[in-house]
Design an enzyme around this catalytic site. Sequence first.
Site, mmCIF file in Angstrom:
data_model
loop_
_atom_site.group_PDB
_atom_site.id
_atom_site.type_symbol
_atom_site.label_atom_id
_atom_site.label_comp_id
_atom_site.label_asym_id
_atom_site.label_seq_id
_atom_site.Cartn_x
_atom_site.Cartn_y
_atom_site.Cartn_z
ATOM 1 C CG HIS A 131 -2.090 -0.915 1.105
ATOM 2 N ND1 HIS A 131 -2.019 -2.241 1.441
ATOM 3 C CD2 HIS A 131 -3.367 -0.706 0.661
ATOM 4 C CE1 HIS A 131 -3.183 -2.819 1.203
ATOM 5 N NE2 HIS A 131 -4.030 -1.910 0.728
ATOM 6 C CE LYS A 135 -3.816 -0.501 4.832
ATOM 7 N NZ LYS A 135 -5.112 0.072 5.206
HETATM 8 N N1 LIG Z 1 -12.745 -1.026 2.810
HETATM 9 C C1 LIG Z 1 -12.210 -0.509 1.705
HETATM 10 O O1 LIG Z 1 -12.600 -0.851 0.572
HETATM 11 C C2 LIG Z 1 -11.152 0.527 1.834
HETATM 12 C C3 LIG Z 1 -10.774 0.936 3.069
HETATM 13 N N2 LIG Z 1 -9.905 1.977 3.228
HETATM 14 C C4 LIG Z 1 -9.696 2.421 4.597
HETATM 15 O O2 LIG Z 1 -10.431 3.627 4.772
HETATM 16 C C5 LIG Z 1 -9.785 4.465 5.719
HETATM 17 C C6 LIG Z 1 -9.591 5.856 5.124
HETATM 18 O O3 LIG Z 1 -8.723 5.777 4.023
HETATM 19 P P1 LIG Z 1 -8.258 7.099 3.240
HETATM 20 O O4 LIG Z 1 -9.421 7.892 2.771
HETATM 21 O O5 LIG Z 1 -7.248 6.631 2.267
HETATM 22 O O6 LIG Z 1 -7.526 7.906 4.432
HETATM 23 P P2 LIG Z 1 -7.284 9.481 4.550
HETATM 24 O O7 LIG Z 1 -6.248 9.652 5.618
HETATM 25 O O8 LIG Z 1 -7.061 10.082 3.216
HETATM 26 O O9 LIG Z 1 -8.685 10.029 5.118
HETATM 27 C C7 LIG Z 1 -9.139 9.813 6.410
HETATM 28 C C8 LIG Z 1 -9.966 11.016 6.804
HETATM 29 O O10 LIG Z 1 -10.588 10.762 8.071
HETATM 30 C C9 LIG Z 1 -10.612 11.995 8.771
HETATM 31 N N3 LIG Z 1 -10.868 11.832 10.202
HETATM 32 C C10 LIG Z 1 -10.019 11.855 11.255
HETATM 33 N N4 LIG Z 1 -10.704 11.703 12.406
HETATM 34 C C11 LIG Z 1 -12.018 11.601 12.073
HETATM 35 C C12 LIG Z 1 -13.231 11.459 12.831
HETATM 36 N N5 LIG Z 1 -13.228 11.386 14.170
HETATM 37 N N6 LIG Z 1 -14.389 11.360 12.138
HETATM 38 C C13 LIG Z 1 -14.414 11.443 10.795
HETATM 39 N N7 LIG Z 1 -13.312 11.602 10.048
HETATM 40 C C14 LIG Z 1 -12.130 11.673 10.674
HETATM 41 C C15 LIG Z 1 -9.252 12.601 8.448
HETATM 42 O O11 LIG Z 1 -9.282 13.987 8.712
HETATM 43 P P3 LIG Z 1 -7.895 14.751 9.093
HETATM 44 O O12 LIG Z 1 -7.003 14.555 7.922
HETATM 45 O O13 LIG Z 1 -8.351 16.139 9.325
HETATM 46 O O14 LIG Z 1 -7.364 14.067 10.333
HETATM 47 C C16 LIG Z 1 -9.140 12.294 6.959
HETATM 48 O O15 LIG Z 1 -9.737 13.304 6.174
HETATM 49 C C17 LIG Z 1 -8.516 3.725 6.115
HETATM 50 O O16 LIG Z 1 -8.767 3.003 7.305
HETATM 51 C C18 LIG Z 1 -8.285 2.759 4.960
HETATM 52 O O17 LIG Z 1 -7.581 1.610 5.351
HETATM 53 C C19 LIG Z 1 -9.345 2.601 2.162
HETATM 54 C C20 LIG Z 1 -9.652 2.205 0.888
HETATM 55 C C21 LIG Z 1 -10.577 1.129 0.622
HETATM 56 O O1 LIG Z 2 -5.662 2.091 3.217
HETATM 57 C C1 LIG Z 2 -5.947 1.801 2.039
HETATM 58 O O2 LIG Z 2 -5.650 2.530 1.096
HETATM 59 C C2 LIG Z 2 -6.674 0.550 1.785
HETATM 60 N N1 LIG Z 2 -7.157 -0.091 2.805
HETATM 61 C C3 LIG Z 2 -7.935 -1.272 2.786
HETATM 62 C C4 LIG Z 2 -7.262 -2.384 3.542
HETATM 63 O O3 LIG Z 2 -6.654 -2.119 4.608
HETATM 64 O O4 LIG Z 2 -7.329 -3.534 3.119
HETATM 65 C C5 LIG Z 2 -8.426 -1.646 1.412
HETATM 66 C C6 LIG Z 2 -7.518 -1.284 0.285
HETATM 67 O O5 LIG Z 2 -6.535 -2.256 0.141
HETATM 68 C C7 LIG Z 2 -6.932 0.107 0.397
#
Ligand SMILES: NC(=O)C1=CN([C@@H]2O[C@H](COP(=O)(O)OP(=O)(O)OC[C@H]3O[C@@H](n4cnc5c(N)ncnc54)[C@H](OP(=O)(O)O)[C@@H]3O)[C@@H](O)[C@H]2O)C=CC1
Ligand SMILES: O=C(O)C1=N[C@H](C(=O)O)C[C@H](O)C1
Length: 233
Positions: A131, A135
């Site tokens: 990744h 992450k």
């Molecule tokens: N299940 C799936 O298919 C996938 C899962 N993921 C997961 O999704 C999550 C987010 O990924 P990603 O968008 O890349 O991460 P980012 O770091 O880009 O975004 C996370 C966001 O969450 C915000 N945040 C922090 N605290 C809070 C809170 N209390 N409530 C709401 N929002 C908050 C952050 O704000 P700030 O920056 O201001 O702290 C930031 O904008 C990760 O856990 C990742 O592993 C990702 C891709 C696919």
């Molecule tokens: O953090 C990410 O970007 C992603 N998180 C998910 C995971 O932890 O499996 C899904 C995807 O691989 C991207």
Amino acid sequence: MNIALFGYGKMGKMIEKIALKRNHDIVAKIDLDATDINFSEIDVAIDFSMPNAAYGNIKNCLEHNVPIISGTTGWLQDYQKAVALCEKNNGAFIYASNFSLGVNLFFELNSYLAKLMAPQDQYRVAMEEIHHTQKLDAPSGTAITLAEGVIENTNYTKWKLDSAGNMEIPITAKRIGDTPGTHTVTYESEVDSIEIKHTAHNREGFALGAVIAAEWIVGKTGVFTMKDVLNLS
Ligand SMILES: NC(=O)C1=CN([C@@H]2O[C@H](COP(=O)(O)OP(=O)(O)OC[C@H]3O[C@@H](n4cnc5c(N)ncnc54)[C@H](OP(=O)(O)O)[C@@H]3O)[C@@H](O)[C@H]2O)C=CC1
Ligand SMILES: O=C(O)C1=N[C@H](C(=O)O)C[C@H](O)C1
């Protein structure tokens, strides 16, 4: 549909783009512990936030009778509490470590391969996930789901990051550049290797899957998975 986004980072922004294309409205974008959320205007919430924030967001939605989809990884120590809360409130909730159609098909393939390999004790299984460098959690939620698929269908008992003992699945987590998500499952013997691999080219598949799950859950009650949404096995 009126959608609230908990987490407006890389995934929140991609989900917004896809939701708007599918004629939904984004009525809230919540990035921190917000207190002034108008839950009465929300049809469904989608949480892609942070490991330490996900459970609080899920709890908040379930306590306000708002169906919630969570893709945040790294918070699963609280998953059973979320299930209990959903049942207590007669709510609706889906967590998936990966929402993309491709990875959910890959999960099925992984389970099928594990069943085939279960009696073949000349092979050892190992997993690798790659990744982007931002992450926060390791191993990825997807790698954990893949390991659980192997454990359910073989004599392997648990997974471990990096090295692993007998009947444990080693998972290697690499953080390289902007990699959206690559997962490989390998079975290795003295004479050959069998490998299956999923490579995400971008985040669109994850985001589209989350929006499809949100459309699907409205009007339902219960705790569901992407298998239910995609009607897989
Ligand atoms: N299940 C799936 O298919 C996938 C899962 N993921 C997961 O999704 C999550 C987010 O990924 P990603 O968008 O890349 O991460 P980012 O770091 O880009 O975004 C996370 C966001 O969450 C915000 N945040 C922090 N605290 C809070 C809170 N209390 N409530 C709401 N929002 C908050 C952050 O704000 P700030 O920056 O201001 O702290 C930031 O904008 C990760 O856990 C990742 O592993 C990702 C891709 C696919
Ligand atoms: O953090 C990410 O970007 C992603 N998180 C998910 C995971 O932890 O499996 C899904 C995807 O691989 C991207």
